[in-house]
Scaffold this motif. Structure first.
Motif: not given
Length: 663
Positions: A217, A237, A259
């Protein structure tokens, strides 16, 4: 992406049914309860083509081309073959499908829905043309460009495209948000495009995800997940996370959320700026929504640190998003799959973003071990971001690989939040179950996000322009303050946009910004805000001057460091040169010794040679020379020659050092 728009757009404009109407037809057919899967619906489109073109036989590739020509669809051959299985009146012989026309009947329901969709699209295009004409005055509306931009607005990631009419289309949609008929027509196209995604991606197994997928992400997605970018983005989201939750509801997790460490660094830098703003070390004249969300309610830098800690705790323990632990992306094993380059040599913001985006794309290619995939869901890992830069670079890399490797289809390295949400929603079997579509499918919400993004960019540009004009002395502090207050008043969150005020909201003309200067003078609250802004301007100017001084000092320090470094390099070079000189000197000495010896012995060798020749002649021709005479002549000649040559050679090859010689 749904299509390869650049190369196919002209062809699609000439199709018998535009892609917009095709999507609306697809959605309308899906509402019929007699269809249980997308293949059954696709058969209706195929059946129409068979009847319209009077086909008696065709191949899968020929039907693929016909679907593109008639409806603008780009469907994989595998999907077409699956749809043709057990189709009435169809038989397969060596790759050729043979049609029994008497068994193939045209579907009147399909014809009716197709006609309704085409009429609906024409109606929307006509309303849009009238609206744009009213906005652009006498400028003639390009119908082909308008249709293209409407397709992109309703079906594609607007992040990837900058089109002439997109903003006006968004205004039109928002201004008509309470017109149920217009919204129904637009949403039918939007919803049909989501159903089409499943067909075009060859998602043939729906209901669950079989293969593990890791989603990396982006910063803006993580911020939206916590709510930093407003309620609408948070809802988007949340819809995405709901699909992830459903996918992971079994015994094993099928979707992992991660991430990259570079993203964490970007997030930390954002919080560091917030820390400095709250501590008064940095002036905040114009902040992004996420920055405002962070600093609101923070009185000290410690409060910002608490916000930072809460943020990381929520995304990890609330949503299961963890930082990537891979630290060896530049090991030798990844050299062959590296996509990074070093063409972005300067440090400006635009190139820094490109460099970071390409780094993310390269990381994904390395994690995939260079393997190629045709389906985003089956790709093992992919970046999820709303960063336009990253999405564009992903597309560029995909297009480059497709061209180099002669591939027709290839999945992306990065997708938008809307796209991955739609893909997961379809993959998990929601397309034909009459379930509610994800909130991002709403045409009104799409318009809000497009316009809010446009407003934010325009406001930021105007802010920099105003600051530059102040710096050049074109505007006074009062004028700058009034304009900054006006820019601050522009709504940048999607949920704050109102259709009836959209014309004024989108107005960034100098006349609009300056007309509020008098209003600021008369309003006490605005006057107080103006004084605060002026103080901020002055502080900002001082901070910029201080920053410039620091940069100059830093540059001087860099120059000094460079000088020291150059001095060290010179010393190293001199040391190397001295070593080289000593080595050359030794080599030359050896050569001189050889020359010296050669210079001394060559004459004695000649004497010896002459003597040997004389002895040879004496023996051959039988004459006698006293031996003593030989010896005396030879010795005298040798002494004379050798002494002279030794002095000359010694002076030539081994000269005495002069008094000024330092060696």
């Amino acid at each position: 992406m749904l299509f390869g728009w650049e190369g196919k757009m002209k062809m699609k404009m000439s199709t018998s049914t535009s892609v917009l109407a095709s999507f609306a037809t697809l959605k309308s057919l899906s509402d019929e309860k007699k269809y249980q899967n997308p293949y059954q619906i696709l058969r209706e489109f195929i059946q129409y083509i068979i009847t319209a073109d009077s086909l008696y036989s065709f191949t899968a590739i020929e039907m693929k081309n016909s679907l593109s020509r008639h409806f603008g669809f780009s469907i994989p051959e595998a999907v077409i073959r699956t749809s043709l299985k057990k189709m009435p009146g169809m038989s397969l012989d060596h790759g050729v499908y043979n049609v029994s026309l008497n068994k193939s009947e045209n579907n009147e329901v399909f014809e009716a829905k197709k006609k309704e969709a085409e009429d609906s699209e024409s109606y929307i295009i006509q309303l849009l043309t009238e609206y744009i004409s009213s906005k652009n005055g006498e400028e003639i509306v390009d119908k082909e460009v308008l249709e293209r931009d409407l397709i992109l607005f309703l079906t594609e990631d607007q992040l990837l495209y900058s089109n002439g009419y997109t903003e006006l289309i968004s205004e039109f949609v928002l201004m008509n948000e309470h017109d149920a008929d217009i919204q129904r027509r637009l949403n039918a196209i939007r919803e049909g495009s989501v159903l089409y995604i499943g067909l075009s991606h060859n998602i043939n197994e729906i209901g669950s995800i079989k293969k593990q997928l890791t989603l990396y992400l982006g910063t803006e997605i993580l911020f939206s997940l916590i709510g930093y970018n407003g309620e609408i983005y948070r809802q988007f989201t949340q819809d995405f996370f709901e699909q992830v939750r459903v996918a992971n509801s079994g015994n094993t997790k099928k979707i992992l959320l991660r991430y990259f460490s570079e993203t964490k660094k970007e997030i930390d830098e954002f919080f560091d700026i917030a820390y400095d703003i709250v501590e008064g070390k940095r002036q905040s004249l114009f902040d992004k929504p996420a920055m405002q969300a962070i600093i609101n309610g923070c009185n000290t830098g410690a409060d910002v640190d608490v916000q930072r800690s809460d943020f990381y705790h929520k995304i990890e323990f609330g949503f299961g998003v963890k930082v990537d632990t891979n630290e060896n992306y530049y090991d030798e094993e990844y050299f062959s799959t590296n996509l990074e380059s070093f063409e972005y040599t300067d440090e400006n913001e635009k190139n820094r973003k490109k460099e970071l985006a390409l780094k993310f794309i390269s990381h994904i290619n390395k994690l995939r071990k260079g393997n190629r995939y045709y389906n985003d869901i089956d790709s093992e890992c992919i970046v999820v971001t709303n960063s336009k830069t990253t999405l564009i670079i992903s597309k560029e890399q995909v297009d480059r690989i497709k061209e180099e490797e002669q591939r027709e289809n290839l999945c992306a390295f990065a997708v938008s939040l809307d796209r991955i949400t739609s893909l997961l929603w379809y993959k998990l079997g929601n397309g034909f179950s009459q379930k509610v579509f994800p909130s991002s499918v709403s045409a009104v919400l799409k318009a809000r996000t497009v316009l809010s993004s446009s407003i934010a960019k325009k406001a930021e540009r105007e802010f920099e322009k105003v600051r530059q004009q102040y710096k050049e002395g074109q505007l006074t502090e009062d004028q700058v303050a009034a304009r900054i207050i006006t820019l601050r008043a522009k709504p940048v969150l999607p949920e704050n946009l109102e259709g009836e005020d959209i014309e004024e909201i989108m107005d960034f003309s100098p006349e609009y910004l300056s007309r509020f200067e008098e209003q600021v003078k008369e309003n006490q609250n605005l006057l107080k805000e103006k004084e605060e802004v002026i103080k901020s301007i002055q502080a900002d100017t001082e901070a910029r001057i201080l920053k410039k001084d620091e940069q100059i000092a830093s540059q001087e320090e860099i120059i000094k460091d460079k000088s020291d470094e150059n001095a060290q390099l010179r010393r190293e070079l001199e040391k190397y040169q001295n070593k080289e000189a000593i080595a050359n000197e030794k080599k030359q000495k050896r050569i001189n010794i050889l020359k010296f010896v050669g210079c001394i012995i060559w004459k004695p060798i000649i004497i010896v040679f002459i003597t040997a020749m004389v002895l040879f002649c004496q023996k051959k021709f039988k004459f006698s020379i006293p031996p003593l005479l030989y010896a005396v002549v030879d010795i005298v000649a040798l002494v004379i020659f050798v002494c002279g040559d030794v002095r000359k050679a010694k002076g030539k090859f081994f000269p005495k050092p002069s008094k000024n010689d330092t060696h």
